[in-house]
Design an enzyme around this catalytic site. Structure first.
Site, mmCIF file in Angstrom:
data_model
loop_
_atom_site.group_PDB
_atom_site.id
_atom_site.type_symbol
_atom_site.label_atom_id
_atom_site.label_comp_id
_atom_site.label_asym_id
_atom_site.label_seq_id
_atom_site.Cartn_x
_atom_site.Cartn_y
_atom_site.Cartn_z
ATOM 1 C CD GLU A 321 -28.611 8.890 19.301
ATOM 2 O OE1 GLU A 321 -28.256 9.004 18.113
ATOM 3 O OE2 GLU A 321 -29.672 9.383 19.739
ATOM 4 C CG HIS A 350 -40.004 -20.210 11.573
ATOM 5 N ND1 HIS A 350 -40.114 -21.547 11.235
ATOM 6 C CD2 HIS A 350 -41.029 -19.948 12.431
ATOM 7 C CE1 HIS A 350 -41.176 -22.057 11.848
ATOM 8 N NE2 HIS A 350 -41.742 -21.114 12.575
ATOM 9 C CE LYS A 454 -26.889 14.747 13.130
ATOM 10 N NZ LYS A 454 -27.651 15.578 14.095
#
Length: 529
Positions: A321, A350, A454
């Protein structure tokens, strides 16, 4: 001859390790950058740019306008050393707030509350959740729960874990602006559950927000237990050592003084204008070297300790960010950014180590090593070795395999996990972000694209309401997506109309039904009938 060459490589590697190892005895911190493929000339070339950065950092900590897009100072460094604040008013506010946090926690510990429920999103909760998990112990004074997403089922899961203990649960609502949609919805969901059980929500609620925000006004109007401040000069992703993190951690019983001291001590080291003796500068320079100052690389963070599993998520927001920006400070298009991901050792061996070794070389790895295995001695497993010794062997083996494949890595080592070392790590990466941003000329302290998301979400809600209104205005009539979009004048958004309708049919609140079509997008939708 071959043996001589191999020995020369080993000697050179050892010499390089010794030359570039940063070690701080007091903080018990080591930073090994020797496996990053920079040259001595690189550090020389960066001397002048780093000199400019150190000067800019000094100005920022003195209260300069470090976030020009929003006209704000950047002062998270003052949180752990208020005397550095540019005014006595700010310094006093920080000190008084810390005192009030500790006093409030002491009062709560004498009462009947046994749990904490934090409601927030992004930086308001990633940091507190990471530290709460990293430092949790059976001796915790309160148990912490978190609601950090708008997922109704996720909220139900958290509340079901709390169960009948909700009456003994203190609810902390965290929103800087007081208007963050996800946090507002989480608060309303939680409030509803308190009220369903006949409990007073204000009698269980605490706000952490900017003074004068809508949340602050609500808490005062309803008589919540307390409200603690967030300040304009602290962004969410650097707010952990404000009330945002310190309140819940103090309630949990975490050593907040140790956290602050670790960050304060690390800040001192990362102010040094001597780059080789500045761990934050070394970290940022390695990012700059690996990305050639243009971003675009992936940073794989591999902490070899379960307690640091959430650290990568915390760093994702802090770094991505802050550094993911389209424009630089000159207004030029640069598309900066470093992608952060990671698992934990040795799970990574793994999962995706195969690709790191043989896939695209578009990354660098940051190993985080913790020397202390556990409290007390360990039993031997096989080969006269403990499980902790095996874990270190996996780290060393993974690091060596990457080096043999020409893949860059660096290693951060701490003695053990405690409040102090967590504070050190937080401050180290915060400073590295600041330095890298200054080197590439971007604003690390705003997030315009998040605001775009938003805004688009708000528009989607408005579109949903218009769809529902149209269908309810024509009960029992069946409409295609195209017909609905045409009627509400949203022909260019037919895909979004379809996605909204699909969601409405699965959930019962608005009574929307679907007559399946073939293919599915040709379905017809209706209310009633």
């Amino acid at each position: 001859m071959k043996k001589d060459i191999e020995e020369l490589v080993i000697i050179t590697s050892w010499q390089r390790f010794k030359e570039y190892l940063y070690y701080d005895e007091e903080m018990e911190l080591l930073l090994d950058i020797s496996r990053m493929n920079f040259t001595p000339e690189f550090l020389t070339e960066m001397t002048e740019p780093m000199g400019t950065v150190y000067h800019q950092l000094q100005l920022m900590e003195k209260g300069a306008l470090a976030n020009p897009d929003e006209g704000r100072m950047v002062g998270h460094y003052w949180l752990r050393n208020p005397d550095l604040a540019p005014s006595e008013e700010i310094a006093q506010d920080i000190k008084e707030t810390l005192g009030e946090i500790l006093d409030f926690a002491e009062q709560i510990h004498m009462g009947s509350f046994r749990n904490i429920l934090l409601v927030g999103v992004g930086g308001s909760i990633l940091g507190p959740r990471f530290v709460a998990d990293a430092l949790a112990s059976p001796q915790d004074k309160m148990k912490a729960f978190f609601i950090d997403n708008g997922d109704p089922d996720g909220i139900d899961r958290v509340l079901s874990h709390i169960g009948e203990e909700l009456n003994a649960t203190l609810c902390i609502i965290i929103s800087k602006s007081g208007g963050t949609i996800e946090t507002r919805n989480g608060m309303l969901e939680v409030r509803k559950r308190y009220e369903e059980l006949g409990l007073s929500f204000p009698g269980h609620a605490v706000a952490i927000t900017q003074r004068g925000s809508e949340l602050d006004k609500l808490s005062q109007k309803e008589g919540w237990l307390r409200a603690f401040p967030m300040w304009d000069w602290v962004g969410g992703r650097t707010s952990l050592l404000s009330a945002v993190g310190l309140l819940s951690l103090a309630l949990q019983g975490i050593d907040t003084a140790g956290l602050l001291q670790g960050a304060r001590d690390c800040d001192k080291r990362t102010r040094r204008p001597d780059t080789l003796n500045n761990p934050g500068a070394l970290l940022a320079l390695m990012w700059y070297h690996s990305t050639q100052g243009h971003g675009g690389k992936q940073m794989v963070v591999l902490p070899y300790k379960d307690r640091l599993e959430l650290f990568t998520k915390y760093l994702q927001q802090l770094i991505m960010e802050s550094l993911g920006k389209e424009k630089n400070l000159k207004g030029e298009t640069v598309h900066q950014g470093i992608t952060v991901y990671g698992n934990k050792g040795s799970s990574d061996q793994h999962s995706y180590l195969q690709q790191l070794l043989e896939g695209p070389n578009n990354f660098f790895v940051t190993f985080i090593e913790v020397l202390k295995d556990r409290q007390g001695p360990s039993a031997y497993m096989e080969e006269n070795s403990t499980s902790g010794e095996y874990l270190q062997a996996f780290l060393l083996g993974t690091r060596e395999a990457l080096t043999q494949k020409g893949r860059e890595s660096m290693t951060i080592t701490v003695k053990e996990i405690n409040a102090y070392t967590i504070g050190v790590l937080i401050a180290l990466f915060e400073r590295a972000v600041s330095i890298y941003a200054l080197l590439v000329g971007i604003n690390a302290y705003h997030q315009p694209a998040v605001e775009m998301g938003k805004k688009a979400a708000g528009q989607a809600i408005q579109l949903k309401n218009r769809i529902v209104y149209f269908l309810k205005s024509h009960p029992s009539e069946k409409f295609s997506v195209h017909e609905i979009a045409l009627a509400i004048q949203e022909e260019e958004h037919q895909e979004m109309v379809f996605k909204i309708l699909l969601h409405l049919t699965i959930n019962p609140e608005h009574g929307v039904n679907m007559e399946p079509g073939h293919p599915l997008p040709e379905s017809r939708f209706f209310v009633g009938g």
